[in-house]
Design a protein around this motif. Structure first.
Motif, PDB file in Angstrom:
ATOM      1  N   VAL A 158       0.835  -1.203   0.000  1.00 24.92           N
ATOM      2  CA  VAL A 158       0.000   0.000   0.000  1.00 24.92           C
ATOM      3  C   VAL A 158       0.873   1.257   0.000  1.00 24.92           C
ATOM      4  O   VAL A 158       0.599   2.218  -0.716  1.00 24.92           O
ATOM      5  CB  VAL A 158      -0.967   0.011   1.193  1.00 24.92           C
ATOM      6  CG1 VAL A 158      -1.725   1.330   1.255  1.00 24.92           C
ATOM      7  CG2 VAL A 158      -1.958  -1.143   1.076  1.00 24.92           C
ATOM      8  N   ALA A 159       1.927   1.248   0.815  1.00 25.27           N
ATOM      9  CA  ALA A 159       2.823   2.412   0.840  1.00 25.27           C
ATOM     10  C   ALA A 159       3.474   2.632  -0.525  1.00 25.27           C
ATOM     11  O   ALA A 159       3.629   3.769  -0.981  1.00 25.27           O
ATOM     12  CB  ALA A 159       3.888   2.227   1.917  1.00 25.27           C
ATOM     13  N   ALA A 160       3.848   1.536  -1.189  1.00 27.72           N
ATOM     14  CA  ALA A 160       4.436   1.652  -2.524  1.00 27.72           C
ATOM     15  C   ALA A 160       3.410   2.192  -3.512  1.00 27.72           C
ATOM     16  O   ALA A 160       3.736   2.982  -4.407  1.00 27.72           O
ATOM     17  CB  ALA A 160       4.955   0.299  -2.989  1.00 27.72           C
ATOM     18  N   LEU A 161       2.138   1.799  -3.330  1.00 23.89           N
ATOM     19  CA  LEU A 161       1.091   2.266  -4.229  1.00 23.89           C
ATOM     20  C   LEU A 161       0.820   3.754  -4.021  1.00 23.89           C
ATOM     21  O   LEU A 161       0.451   4.453  -4.976  1.00 23.89           O
ATOM     22  CB  LEU A 161      -0.184   1.449  -4.002  1.00 23.89           C
ATOM     23  CG  LEU A 161      -1.323   1.667  -5.005  1.00 23.89           C
ATOM     24  CD1 LEU A 161      -0.861   1.403  -6.439  1.00 23.89           C
ATOM     25  CD2 LEU A 161      -2.516   0.781  -4.655  1.00 23.89           C
ATOM     26  N   GLU A 162       0.992   4.247  -2.802  1.00 22.89           N
ATOM     27  CA  GLU A 162       0.850   5.695  -2.565  1.00 22.89           C
ATOM     28  C   GLU A 162       1.833   6.475  -3.416  1.00 22.89           C
ATOM     29  O   GLU A 162       1.495   7.539  -3.959  1.00 22.89           O
ATOM     30  CB  GLU A 162       1.075   6.006  -1.084  1.00 22.89           C
ATOM     31  CG  GLU A 162      -0.029   5.501  -0.178  1.00 22.89           C
ATOM     32  CD  GLU A 162       0.325   5.577   1.290  1.00 22.89           C
ATOM     33  OE1 GLU A 162      -0.556   5.303   2.120  1.00 22.89           O
ATOM     34  OE2 GLU A 162       1.486   5.904   1.601  1.00 22.89           O
ATOM     35  N   LYS A 163       3.036   5.956  -3.551  1.00 22.91           N
ATOM     36  CA  LYS A 163       4.039   6.638  -4.363  1.00 22.91           C
ATOM     37  C   LYS A 163       3.767   6.426  -5.851  1.00 22.91           C
ATOM     38  O   LYS A 163       4.048   7.318  -6.669  1.00 22.91           O
ATOM     39  CB  LYS A 163       5.427   6.169  -3.967  1.00 22.91           C
ATOM     40  CG  LYS A 163       5.767   6.568  -2.530  1.00 22.91           C
ATOM     41  CD  LYS A 163       7.136   6.084  -2.071  1.00 22.91           C
ATOM     42  CE  LYS A 163       7.402   6.536  -0.644  1.00 22.91           C
ATOM     43  NZ  LYS A 163       8.720   6.088  -0.128  1.00 22.91           N
ATOM     44  N   GLU A 164       3.196   5.268  -6.187  1.00 21.63           N
ATOM     45  CA  GLU A 164       2.814   5.044  -7.582  1.00 21.63           C
ATOM     46  C   GLU A 164       1.722   6.021  -8.010  1.00 21.63           C
ATOM     47  O   GLU A 164       1.646   6.402  -9.176  1.00 21.63           O
ATOM     48  CB  GLU A 164       2.323   3.605  -7.770  1.00 21.63           C
ATOM     49  CG  GLU A 164       3.434   2.584  -7.890  1.00 21.63           C
ATOM     50  CD  GLU A 164       4.298   2.796  -9.116  1.00 21.63           C
ATOM     51  OE1 GLU A 164       3.774   3.235 -10.163  1.00 21.63           O
ATOM     52  OE2 GLU A 164       5.516   2.535  -9.029  1.00 21.63           O
ATOM     53  N   ALA A 165       0.868   6.447  -7.065  1.00 17.61           N
ATOM     54  CA  ALA A 165      -0.167   7.434  -7.391  1.00 17.61           C
ATOM     55  C   ALA A 165       0.464   8.722  -7.891  1.00 17.61           C
ATOM     56  O   ALA A 165      -0.074   9.394  -8.779  1.00 17.61           O
ATOM     57  CB  ALA A 165      -1.042   7.706  -6.168  1.00 17.61           C
ATOM     58  N   VAL A 166       1.607   9.072  -7.329  1.00 20.09           N
ATOM     59  CA  VAL A 166       2.333  10.263  -7.768  1.00 20.09           C
ATOM     60  C   VAL A 166       2.939  10.036  -9.148  1.00 20.09           C
ATOM     61  O   VAL A 166       2.817  10.877 -10.050  1.00 20.09           O
ATOM     62  CB  VAL A 166       3.431  10.628  -6.745  1.00 20.09           C
ATOM     63  CG1 VAL A 166       4.263  11.809  -7.246  1.00 20.09           C
ATOM     64  CG2 VAL A 166       2.816  10.935  -5.382  1.00 20.09           C
TER      65      VAL A 166
END
Length: 214
Positions: A158-166
């Protein structure tokens, strides 16, 4: 429209407090902003999350940032289909009319929208797959990012996906012809940031390196 009601008392009190202090002490500045129009140097695309306070993070004054907020700080791909596109309209106005020098995508920790995308894409939120779900349809923008992190262990996905959102938003920004032209002619720069709300940390996206502390 008969459903609108007067403001809650606490908001009325806060307004009068602002008017008697911050506004009263800076009347000339507010008058100048009103008369000269806005000339922000940067656009910031951030999440709707109430805990993300863009102007506080950067110590910005009124008139300094053109701010657009949506669920999970996402930018959709360029799609001139004649439908409603609030985020695309904001980007167009910032780049072509206000001629901002920077567009900043600001992601954050513990993002509920990103968590919803993760749960939807992993099959744990079937309600978001329904066509009637506005959140689910919006979070489909992030599905390519989920596919890039789906192989990661559960605790870090999930934390990695937060950065993928950027990153996905930065990639999608470049699909807008007027953004690409502005970038390629050195009239606009794009920036990706992610902030950890708990410890006040800020990381910036650097191509080929990923996210590094500011």
């Amino acid at each position: 429209m008969d459903q609108a009601k007067p403001l809650p008392g606490y908001l009325v009190q806060r307004f009068h407090g602002w008017k008697a202090t911050a506004y009263h002490d800076n009347k000339a500045w507010y008058r100048r902003l009103y008369e000269s129009g806005q000339h922000p140097r940067a656009m910031v695309i951030s999440c709707c999350d109430s805990r993300v306070h863009v102007t506080s993070i950067f110590g910005a004054d009124e008139g300094e940032f053109f701010i657009h907020r949506n669920v999970a700080n996402l930018v959709p791909p360029y799609n001139p289909d004649g439908e409603y596109h609030g985020t695309s309209a904001a980007v167009e106005y910032a780049v072509t009319a206000l001629k901002v020098a920077h567009v900043v995508v600001l992601g954050h920790s513990n993002c509920g929208g990103v968590k919803g995308c993760h749960d939807m894409c992993s099959g744990h939120a079937p309600e978001l797959l329904e066509k009637s779900s506005f959140v689910g349809r919006w979070m489909e923008i992030l599905r390519p990012g989920y596919e890039r992190v789906a192989h990661l262990p559960d605790e870090g996905r999930v934390a990695a996906l937060e950065k993928e959102a950027v990153v996905v938003s930065l990639e999608n920004l470049m699909t807008f012809p007027f953004v690409r032209t502005a970038v390629e002619t050195d009239r606009l720069t794009l920036h990706g940031l992610w902030t950890h709300m708990g410890d006040g940390g800020l990381e910036q996206y650097v191509p080929k390196l990923g996210f590094v502390a500011v």
